[in-house]
Design a protein around this motif. Structure first.
Motif, PDB file in Angstrom:
ATOM      1  N   ASP A 231      -8.614  43.818 -24.556  1.00 52.18           N
ATOM      2  CA  ASP A 231      -9.128  42.673 -25.318  1.00 52.18           C
ATOM      3  C   ASP A 231      -9.425  43.095 -26.756  1.00 52.18           C
ATOM      4  O   ASP A 231      -9.089  42.386 -27.715  1.00 52.18           O
ATOM      5  CB  ASP A 231     -10.405  42.114 -24.670  1.00 52.18           C
ATOM      6  CG  ASP A 231     -10.092  41.339 -23.383  1.00 52.18           C
ATOM      7  OD1 ASP A 231      -8.890  41.044 -23.145  1.00 52.18           O
ATOM      8  OD2 ASP A 231     -11.030  41.049 -22.610  1.00 52.18           O
ATOM      9  N   LEU A 232     -10.037  44.255 -26.893  1.00 49.01           N
ATOM     10  CA  LEU A 232     -10.371  44.746 -28.235  1.00 49.01           C
ATOM     11  C   LEU A 232      -9.098  45.038 -29.026  1.00 49.01           C
ATOM     12  O   LEU A 232      -8.970  44.671 -30.203  1.00 49.01           O
ATOM     13  CB  LEU A 232     -11.253  46.005 -28.112  1.00 49.01           C
ATOM     14  CG  LEU A 232     -11.723  46.679 -29.399  1.00 49.01           C
ATOM     15  CD1 LEU A 232     -12.399  45.681 -30.333  1.00 49.01           C
ATOM     16  CD2 LEU A 232     -12.688  47.825 -29.085  1.00 49.01           C
ATOM     17  N   ARG A 234      -6.186  43.755 -28.640  1.00 49.49           N
ATOM     18  CA  ARG A 234      -5.483  42.497 -28.923  1.00 49.49           C
ATOM     19  C   ARG A 234      -6.103  41.785 -30.134  1.00 49.49           C
ATOM     20  O   ARG A 234      -5.415  41.138 -30.909  1.00 49.49           O
ATOM     21  CB  ARG A 234      -5.564  41.589 -27.690  1.00 49.49           C
ATOM     22  CG  ARG A 234      -4.419  40.601 -27.578  1.00 49.49           C
ATOM     23  CD  ARG A 234      -4.493  39.760 -26.318  1.00 49.49           C
ATOM     24  NE  ARG A 234      -4.029  40.440 -25.120  1.00 49.49           N
ATOM     25  CZ  ARG A 234      -4.802  40.815 -24.095  1.00 49.49           C
ATOM     26  NH1 ARG A 234      -6.101  40.588 -24.121  1.00 49.49           N
ATOM     27  NH2 ARG A 234      -4.291  41.399 -23.030  1.00 49.49           N
ATOM     28  N   SER A 235      -7.410  41.969 -30.300  1.00 47.73           N
ATOM     29  CA  SER A 235      -8.107  41.266 -31.386  1.00 47.73           C
ATOM     30  C   SER A 235      -7.913  41.961 -32.737  1.00 47.73           C
ATOM     31  O   SER A 235      -8.296  41.435 -33.775  1.00 47.73           O
ATOM     32  CB  SER A 235      -9.609  41.217 -31.075  1.00 47.73           C
ATOM     33  OG  SER A 235     -10.166  42.518 -31.258  1.00 47.73           O
ATOM     34  N   ALA A 236      -7.319  43.159 -32.720  1.00 48.40           N
ATOM     35  CA  ALA A 236      -7.258  43.965 -33.945  1.00 48.40           C
ATOM     36  C   ALA A 236      -6.287  43.381 -34.960  1.00 48.40           C
ATOM     37  O   ALA A 236      -5.228  42.877 -34.615  1.00 48.40           O
ATOM     38  CB  ALA A 236      -6.834  45.390 -33.587  1.00 48.40           C
ATOM     39  N   LYS A 237      -6.673  43.502 -36.234  1.00 46.26           N
ATOM     40  CA  LYS A 237      -5.771  43.094 -37.318  1.00 46.26           C
ATOM     41  C   LYS A 237      -5.067  44.333 -37.895  1.00 46.26           C
ATOM     42  O   LYS A 237      -3.968  44.244 -38.419  1.00 46.26           O
ATOM     43  CB  LYS A 237      -6.575  42.427 -38.453  1.00 46.26           C
ATOM     44  CG  LYS A 237      -7.345  41.179 -38.036  1.00 46.26           C
ATOM     45  CD  LYS A 237      -6.470  39.942 -38.172  1.00 46.26           C
ATOM     46  CE  LYS A 237      -7.190  38.668 -37.759  1.00 46.26           C
ATOM     47  NZ  LYS A 237      -7.609  38.663 -36.337  1.00 46.26           N
TER      48      LYS A 237
END
Ligand code: ADP
Ligand code: TZD
Ligand code: MG
Length: 596
Positions: A231-232, A234-237
């Motif tokens: 989840d973390l 996946r959220s990364a830019k």
């Protein structure tokens, strides 16, 4: 008294039955087995076929009989080098590397390598003979008296002593299990002289031996930890993956590559993780390290600790304002040690388990439609990287006289590209840092170096173990100072006729060769004899020695070494002004208010 006591084991061994192996002949009388044989049988039963050591009281006959029993016994000129060999054999093979030494001084010489194995998470067992317990414990002054178990404990993952022949099986089994399970490390096994000469009934003895079942058991990560990490991620830019030598050790190469490629995330290999994916891989961000670390928002550490080599996860390297400031990154850490997370900064998503299981679980959790990171980030990293690679190419193309690190290492870079299976051993300061950044690696576990401590002296021991365990060509790039710590082992390399090509980056000293004693009395502490002829050392033992003053001389000497597979030492004369103080880690020198 001392004389009798010290000679006992060797005399006993000489008198012991000359028949080798337990239970192999069918005589009517009951057969006996002694401590020597039990140790050998216990190691062999567990698939351990090589010992790195140095003989003497009380283990001389152990080395002889191990050899007679078909084990490979590599005898060194100094125990420290045997120890480093054992430690890296553990890293390369996932079997504990065995270092065998005599008591007190031999043990202490091997201890440095035991500590090194523990610090680097390499499985290794230091087996040392020791003096009579009663005399040691009463401090009555035995030959080579020392309470070795107590001394080993602080630097070992575990330490054991075996007093009775019928405990040898348990002792070796515990040592193997401790070295390999969980986070691997160095284990000390103390074998007092008297143990070797003890005899017990052979059949009873063989029943005491243990074949260790599943010494490095799988440790499956918790599903919720995997989900949290994904989840973390996946959220990364602006995500980055850091691969460490724990990932290299695990031999989960194809899954690790699949994970990195599926994620599309730029990755940085730590020094010994180079080649896990080829350094020329499009996602490799090594050439943009100082851009991606401060720029990243989420970092996934795979078998790498946030120690000094990663600036503890904070400070300017990570975009923090001062040394203690966090850069604000979020971290995922994949590691077998449940205690590693939060050692330096907050770990938002620890994934605890063995590498193979963790990577498989992460891969499965990513599914088929994993979205690559935002294109903006990827193109910014790509631009930075390509710019730096172009700059480096310009520097490498130069051919200054005298030769410098870049022009010499440009040759090594080509040689490794043409011989990607060769193992590269590397130590020194500038000789280390320039090699790491200039010489690309193409396959896993092909680069072995100074490791977590930045230790000098691993060179020739690593060469021996790399050649012996893999059968591949070994190329060692050595600072002239670094080489000196283990240089006498070129005799060992010649004696076993190993395919090792040592290249000394000879800049006349530690970091550079230009320092002078301001009083004019002595040479400066960092300089050596100018233009020393190190190649003659190799010639002294029948190997090939070459002096190389230009890149083309270096190239032909290396090509010939690889063609012939003969022990070769190439003395590459490097501009003595070329290096910098402490290589890349000048900043770790305590800053004196006034320069001396
Ligand atoms: P580097 O110096 O390359 O950054 P480190 O030695 O600091 O790497 O970190 C290696 C890490 O890998 C250690 O924290 C260790 O616990 C971990 N490790 C070692 N073997 C395994 C394994 N089989 N599975 C998972 N983690 C492992
Ligand atoms: N002793 C040990 C066991 N490890 C160390 N790291 C050091 C001393 C200190 N040290 C370094 O960190 S690098 C280095 C020393 C002595 C040698 C550098 O000189 P070199 O390499 O010739 O090997 P360059 O190419 O001249 O920098
Ligand atoms: Mg030098």
């Amino acid at each position: 008294m001392t004389d009798t006591a010290t000679k006992t084991p060797e005399r006993a061994a000489a008198e012991a039955t000359p028949k080798i192996g337990s239970g192999s002949d069918a005589q009517a009388q009951p057969q006996e087995i002694d401590g020597f044989q039990l140790v050998i049988d216990a190691l062999k039963l567990n698939g351990i076929d090589t010992i790195y050591g140095l003989p003497g009281i009380p283990i001389t006959d152990l080395t002889r009989r191990a050899q007679a029993n078909g084990m490979r016994v590599l005898a060194f000129r100094h125990e420290q080098n045997a120890g480093y060999a054992a430690s890296i054999a553990g890293f390369l093979t996932q079997k504990p590397g065995i270092c065998l030494t005599v008591s007190a001084p031999g043990f202490l010489n091997g201890l440095n390598a035991l500590a090194h194995a523990t610090v680097n998470c390499f499985p290794m067992i230091l087996i040392s003979g020791s003096s009579e317990r009663e005399i040691v414990d009463l401090q009555q002054g035995d030959y080579e008296e020392m309470d070795q178990l107590a001394v080993a404990k602080p630097v070992a993952k575990a330490a054991y002593r075996v007093l009775h022949a019928d405990d040898v099986g348990v002792g070796i089994a515990r040592a193997i299990r401790a070295a390999l399970s969980g986070r691997p490390g160095g284990v000390y096994l103390d074998l007092p002289a008297r143990l070797f000469a003890q005899s017990i009934d052979a059949e009873t003895g063989s029943k005491t031996l243990i074949k260790v079942v599943d010494p490095a058991p799988r440790q499956i990560p918790a599903p919720e930890a995997v989900t949290r990490a994904l989840d973390l991620l996946r959220s990364a830019k602006r995500p980055v993956i850091v691969l460490g030598k724990g990932a290299a050790y695990a031999q989960a190469d194809s899954d690790i590559r699949a994970l990195v490629e599926k994620s599309g995330i730029p990755y940085l290999p730590m020094s010994m993780a180079k080649g896990l994916l080829p350094d020329t891989h499009e996602q490799c961000a090594s050439a943009a390290r100082s851009f991606v670390l401060p720029g990243a928002d989420v970092v996934m550490l795979i078998g790498a600790r946030l120690n000094w080599l990663l600036s503890h996860g904070k400070g300017k390297t990570w975009g923090g304002k001062s040394a203690k400031d966090w850069g604000g990154q979020k971290f995922i850490q994949v590691d077998i040690s449940p205690q590693e997370a939060d050692s330096n900064v907050r770990i938002d998503a620890p994934v605890v388990g063995d590498m193979r299981s963790c990577v498989a679980a992460l891969l499965a959790g990513m599914g088929a439609n994993w979205a690559k990171p935002p294109g903006e980030w990827l193109s910014a990293v790509g631009e930075k990287k390509n710019g730096n690679i172009a700059k480096m190419a310009e520097t490498l193309a130069k051919n200054p006289s005298p030769m410098n690190f870049h022009s010499a290492l440009n040759v090594v870079r080509d040689i490794i590209k043409a011989n990607p299976d060769a193992i590269l051993v590397n130590e020194g300061a500038n000789a280390l840092d320039f090699t790491r950044s200039i010489v690309d690696m193409y396959k896993p576990r092909k680069r072995i170096d100074v490791g977590t401590w930045g230790i000098m002296g691993v060179g020739m021991g690593y060469c021996v173990a790399a050649a012996v365990t893999t059968g591949q060509q070994v190329i060692a790039v050595e600072g002239d100072s670094a080489f000196g710590f283990s240089g006498m082992e070129v005799e060992t390399i010649c004696r076993y006729n190993l395919p090792v090509c040592v290249v000394i980056m000879n800049n006349n000293g530690v970091y550079k060769g230009t320092d002078v004693d301001p009083t004019g009395r002595d040479p400066a502490p960092t300089v050596f004899v100018k233009s020393a002829r190190y190649e003659k050392l190799m010639e002294a033992f029948g190997g090939v020695g070459v002096m190389a003053a230009t890149p083309s001389e270096l190239r032909s000497a290396m090509e010939e070494a690889i063609r012939s597979r003969k022990p070769t030492l190439i003395n590459a004369a490097i501009d003595e002004r070329a290096g910098t103080e402490s290589g890349r880690i000048t900043s770790l020198n305590p800053a004196a208010k006034k320069k001396p």
